[in-house]
Write a protein that holds these residues in place. Sequence first.
Motif, PDB file in Angstrom:
ATOM      1  N   ASP A  20       0.825  -1.208   0.000  1.00  0.00           N
ATOM      2  CA  ASP A  20       0.000   0.000   0.000  1.00  0.00           C
ATOM      3  C   ASP A  20       0.862   1.262   0.000  1.00  0.00           C
ATOM      4  O   ASP A  20       2.081   1.210   0.181  1.00  0.00           O
ATOM      5  N   ILE A  21       0.204   2.394  -0.198  1.00  0.00           N
ATOM      6  CA  ILE A  21       0.928   3.660  -0.342  1.00  0.00           C
ATOM      7  C   ILE A  21       1.584   4.095   0.967  1.00  0.00           C
ATOM      8  O   ILE A  21       2.613   4.783   0.958  1.00  0.00           O
ATOM      9  N   LEU A  22       1.043   3.682   2.106  1.00  0.00           N
ATOM     10  CA  LEU A  22       1.630   4.062   3.385  1.00  0.00           C
ATOM     11  C   LEU A  22       2.959   3.353   3.611  1.00  0.00           C
ATOM     12  O   LEU A  22       3.891   3.925   4.184  1.00  0.00           O
ATOM     13  N   THR A  23       3.059   2.102   3.161  1.00  0.00           N
ATOM     14  CA  THR A  23       4.335   1.379   3.232  1.00  0.00           C
ATOM     15  C   THR A  23       5.356   2.022   2.300  1.00  0.00           C
ATOM     16  O   THR A  23       6.518   2.225   2.660  1.00  0.00           O
ATOM     17  N   TYR A  24       4.906   2.356   1.107  1.00  0.00           N
ATOM     18  CA  TYR A  24       5.771   3.037   0.126  1.00  0.00           C
ATOM     19  C   TYR A  24       6.271   4.370   0.677  1.00  0.00           C
ATOM     20  O   TYR A  24       7.427   4.748   0.488  1.00  0.00           O
ATOM     21  N   ASP A  25       5.408   5.081   1.372  1.00  0.00           N
ATOM     22  CA  ASP A  25       5.735   6.418   1.870  1.00  0.00           C
ATOM     23  C   ASP A  25       6.782   6.412   2.983  1.00  0.00           C
ATOM     24  O   ASP A  25       7.542   7.368   3.128  1.00  0.00           O
ATOM     25  N   GLU A  26       6.810   5.347   3.781  1.00  0.00           N
ATOM     26  CA  GLU A  26       7.760   5.230   4.897  1.00  0.00           C
ATOM     27  C   GLU A  26       7.653   6.400   5.869  1.00  0.00           C
ATOM     28  O   GLU A  26       8.649   6.896   6.391  1.00  0.00           O
ATOM     29  N   ASP A  27       6.438   6.858   6.088  1.00  0.00           N
ATOM     30  CA  ASP A  27       6.173   7.910   7.074  1.00  0.00           C
ATOM     31  C   ASP A  27       6.821   9.248   6.715  1.00  0.00           C
ATOM     32  O   ASP A  27       7.134  10.050   7.593  1.00  0.00           O
ATOM     33  N   ASN A  28       7.012   9.491   5.451  1.00  0.00           N
ATOM     34  CA  ASN A  28       7.560  10.778   5.014  1.00  0.00           C
ATOM     35  C   ASN A  28       6.457  11.816   4.850  1.00  0.00           C
ATOM     36  O   ASN A  28       6.450  12.831   5.535  1.00  0.00           O
ATOM     37  N   TYR A  29       5.525  11.558   3.941  1.00  0.00           N
ATOM     38  CA  TYR A  29       4.462  12.521   3.672  1.00  0.00           C
ATOM     39  C   TYR A  29       3.254  12.317   4.575  1.00  0.00           C
ATOM     40  O   TYR A  29       2.526  13.262   4.854  1.00  0.00           O
TER      41      TYR A  29
END
Length: 225
Positions: free
Chosen positions: A77-86
Amino acid sequence: MSEAMTVETIVEADWQMQRFWTRLRFPLQTPKGGWSDIDLIAYNPEDRHLVIAELKVRGPKKDIYAFTKYTQESYGDILTYDEDNYFRFLRHIGLACIDGAIFKNFKNMVKVLTIQLVSNYYISGDVKKDAERSVRKRIANEIPRGVELRIQLETTLDLILRIIANENSSGQGRRYGHPVIDIAREINRYLRPNIRYAGRGAEPINTIKKDLAKKIHDVFLVEDT
């Protein structure tokens, strides 16, 4: 800092064009007594619609970070891809919904809550719903019962184009007093010109319109890579 402030101004303009009240950098106290802030809140009192917006643009000036079917297959999912950046701001959504944070009585004041991320993430249409669903799932338990939750994941380009379109359809003739909206107003002047004193007949008018269109085309021409 100036880049971030520019993005904030664009988002503010977009909601003002939709007749929302706006406030930038709204202070929010954390449970440990420290302070954070919400980049932008927008509110429509007639609809009791509150917007909590996070604005992030990072990397070199022409970089776009893509989330597509390929990315989804690689990362999940996009949250895993984001790695807590955005999406780090999501951890404060619950705090914003507590009575006394934004409104004394949140449920009385808010019927619809939109959580918005405006960034240089390009999310392709075939995975957009999945990305929104992931964000919704992350914060659903933080939202008071009975409040309708909406998710908007958009690029700065999405907003700029919407501001131009909304300004064009607006019946307001005078300047808006907002720099972004007034720039959109001037762009619309030359995109859809009403030519005066060009000469007799249609030909002089058409010549001017073609010349203006070419100037715009030459600047916005996207070269194939």
